[in-house]
Design a protein around this motif. Structure first.
Motif, short mmCIF file in Angstrom:
data_model
loop_
_atom_site.label_atom_id
_atom_site.label_comp_id
_atom_site.label_asym_id
_atom_site.label_seq_id
_atom_site.Cartn_x
_atom_site.Cartn_y
_atom_site.Cartn_z
N ARG A 150 0.84 -1.20 0.00
CA ARG A 150 0.00 0.00 0.00
C ARG A 150 0.87 1.25 0.00
N THR A 151 0.32 2.33 -0.50
CA THR A 151 1.02 3.62 -0.50
C THR A 151 0.39 4.51 0.55
N VAL A 152 1.20 5.08 1.40
CA VAL A 152 0.71 5.99 2.44
C VAL A 152 1.52 7.28 2.40
N TRP A 153 0.93 8.32 2.95
CA TRP A 153 1.61 9.60 3.11
C TRP A 153 1.83 9.84 4.60
N LEU A 154 3.01 10.29 4.93
CA LEU A 154 3.32 10.68 6.30
C LEU A 154 3.32 12.21 6.35
N ARG A 155 2.52 12.76 7.26
CA ARG A 155 2.43 14.22 7.38
C ARG A 155 2.68 14.60 8.83
N LEU A 156 3.72 15.37 9.04
CA LEU A 156 4.11 15.76 10.39
C LEU A 156 3.47 17.09 10.78
N LYS A 157 2.84 17.09 11.95
CA LYS A 157 2.34 18.32 12.55
C LYS A 157 3.04 18.46 13.90
N LEU A 158 3.90 19.44 13.98
CA LEU A 158 4.74 19.58 15.16
C LEU A 158 3.91 19.84 16.42
N PHE A 159 4.41 19.32 17.54
CA PHE A 159 3.83 19.61 18.84
C PHE A 159 4.60 20.77 19.45
N ALA A 160 3.92 21.84 19.74
CA ALA A 160 4.55 23.00 20.37
C ALA A 160 3.53 23.65 21.29
N ASP A 161 4.02 24.42 22.25
CA ASP A 161 3.13 25.11 23.19
C ASP A 161 2.67 26.45 22.63
N ILE A 162 3.59 27.15 21.96
CA ILE A 162 3.32 28.49 21.46
C ILE A 162 3.66 28.53 19.97
N GLY A 163 2.73 29.04 19.17
CA GLY A 163 2.96 29.15 17.74
C GLY A 163 3.03 30.61 17.32
N LEU A 164 3.98 30.93 16.46
CA LEU A 164 4.14 32.30 15.96
C LEU A 164 3.48 32.42 14.59
N LEU A 165 2.60 33.41 14.45
CA LEU A 165 1.90 33.66 13.20
C LEU A 165 2.22 35.05 12.68
N GLY A 166 2.11 35.22 11.38
CA GLY A 166 2.31 36.54 10.80
C GLY A 166 2.62 36.45 9.33
N LEU A 167 2.59 37.59 8.67
CA LEU A 167 2.97 37.65 7.27
C LEU A 167 4.48 37.47 7.13
N PRO A 168 4.97 37.23 5.93
CA PRO A 168 6.42 37.16 5.75
C PRO A 168 7.10 38.44 6.23
N ASN A 169 8.25 38.28 6.87
CA ASN A 169 9.07 39.39 7.34
C ASN A 169 8.41 40.18 8.47
N ALA A 170 7.58 39.47 9.29
CA ALA A 170 6.92 40.13 10.42
C ALA A 170 7.79 40.13 11.67
N GLY A 171 8.93 39.44 11.65
CA GLY A 171 9.82 39.41 12.80
C GLY A 171 9.72 38.17 13.65
N LYS A 172 9.10 37.11 13.13
CA LYS A 172 8.89 35.88 13.91
C LYS A 172 10.22 35.18 14.21
N SER A 173 11.06 35.03 13.20
CA SER A 173 12.32 34.33 13.39
C SER A 173 13.25 35.11 14.33
N THR A 174 13.23 36.45 14.22
CA THR A 174 14.07 37.26 15.10
C THR A 174 13.61 37.11 16.54
N LEU A 175 12.30 37.07 16.76
CA LEU A 175 11.78 36.86 18.11
C LEU A 175 12.18 35.49 18.64
N LEU A 176 12.09 34.47 17.80
CA LEU A 176 12.47 33.12 18.23
C LEU A 176 13.95 33.08 18.61
N ALA A 177 14.80 33.71 17.81
CA ALA A 177 16.23 33.72 18.10
C ALA A 177 16.53 34.50 19.37
#
Length: 341
Positions: A150-177
């Motif tokens: 049989r053919t199956v697809w594996l799809r990962l949905k990460l487990f996290a407590d807090i998720g960062l949302l926003g448009l591109p270049n909103a500063g999410k990665s800088t905040l994470l760092a």
């Protein structure tokens, strides 16, 4: 290690071994009778959620997972050996979908959870099994049962407590760092982040996992820019932090674009506790910042905080509030999201 959250895998269980058609041959025993043994069962394919993985990259290069075939039976009533099973290991939070990606077969959300993907074929009967009062010398024996492919697809949905949302270049990665020891790529252009990134936040000696997903664009809920896959990674977060670039020419449109996408995506995302912040406030004067905060708060219907990963303004109190909401959610509470920055 490269991140991969979707993989197509073809799994095949082992074929059952054939039974043997054999007769006992011994000196002074003229009619020894049938003594063919059964074939061994084929190996099965299992899948297990393990805590030490956070990517499906192994299955980009190993598209076929095949269990061993059972061994054939032999004379003197010797049964064939069972084929070895295969245990696929995936991160916690992996969904297994059918070939069309429309049905979720399993959702591995518990550490150590094991599911059977493809059972092995049964071994065939040897001719000893067909011995009866009316058939003293059976010559038939069963072939082994075919394994399942049989053919199956594996799809990962990460487990996290807090998720960062926003448009591109909103500063999410800088905040994470700034808030964690994660080192995502940070640059002054859209779509710097191409893959979700996790970081560990420590507040009052407690640990919280933050997920930074690539920026969303209009139509993300329908898969544009593979935004539906990105939204899937914050689907299991307890709390969402929505960042809007304070220097944007239209902060209201930026806010509503993301809100519309999570509303269209559904799957409990719109109901999750959500904190809204203006990011990059170091680019504005205090008066401009206050004016924009009030304007956005009127549209959002909730208080709007400020954050500057560069100067540190608002980062600590904002993340503390997010941690408090996570603690409340872990305890099964439903505290309304009302706070004062």
């Amino acid at each position: 290690m490269r991140f991969l959250d979707l993989a197509k895998v073809i799994v095949r269980s082992g074929h059952g071994g054939p039974g043997a058609a054999s007769f006992r041959r011994e000196k002074f025993v003229e009619f020894g009778g049938p003594d063919g043994g059964d074939g061994g069962n084929g190996g099965s394919v299992f899948i297990k959620a393990v805590p030490d993985l956070n990517t499906l990259i192994d299955y980009r290069y190993k598209r076929h997972v095949i269990a061993a075939n059972g061994q054939p039976g032999r004379g003197k009533c010797r049964h064939g050996a069972k084929g070895h099973d295969v245990m696929m290991q995936v991160p916690i939070g992996t969904e297994i979908l059918d070939e069309s990606q429309t049905e979720i077969l399993f959702d591995l959300i518990t550490e150590g959870e094991v599911q059977l993907l493809a059972p092995g074929g049964s071994g065939g009967f040897g001719n000893r099994r067909f011995l009866s009062s009316t058939n003293q010398a059976p010559r038939e024996a069963n072939p082994g049962q075919k394994g399942l492919e049989r053919t199956v697809w594996l799809r990962l949905k990460l487990f996290a407590d807090i998720g960062l949302l926003g448009l591109p270049n909103a500063g999410k990665s800088t905040l994470l760092a700034t808030a964690t020891r994660a080192r995502p790529k940070v640059a002054d252009y859209p779509f710097t982040t191409l893959h979700p990134t996790l970081g560990m936040l420590i507040v009052n000696h407690s640990e919280y996992i933050i997920a930074d997903i690539p920026g969303l664009i209009e139509g993300a809920h329908a898969g544009r820019g593979i935004g539906d896959r990105f939204l899937g990674h914050v689907e299991r977060c307890q709390v969402l932090i929505h960042l809007i670039d304070a220097s944007s020419e239209d902060i209201i449109n930026d806010y509503q674009t993301v809100i519309n996408e999570i509303s269209q995506y559904g799957k409990s995302l719109p109901e999750k506790p959500r904190l809204t912040f203006l990011s990059k406030v170091d680019l504005l004067s205090e008066d401009e910042c206050a004016t924009r905060c009030k304007l956005l708060a009127d549209v959002a219907g909730q208080n709007v905080g400020i954050m500057s990963a560069l100067s540190g303004a608002g980062v600590e109190p904002g993340l503390r509030r997010a941690a408090e909401l996570v603690d409340h959610a872990r305890q099964g509470g439903a505290e309304p999201v009302t706070w004062t920055p």
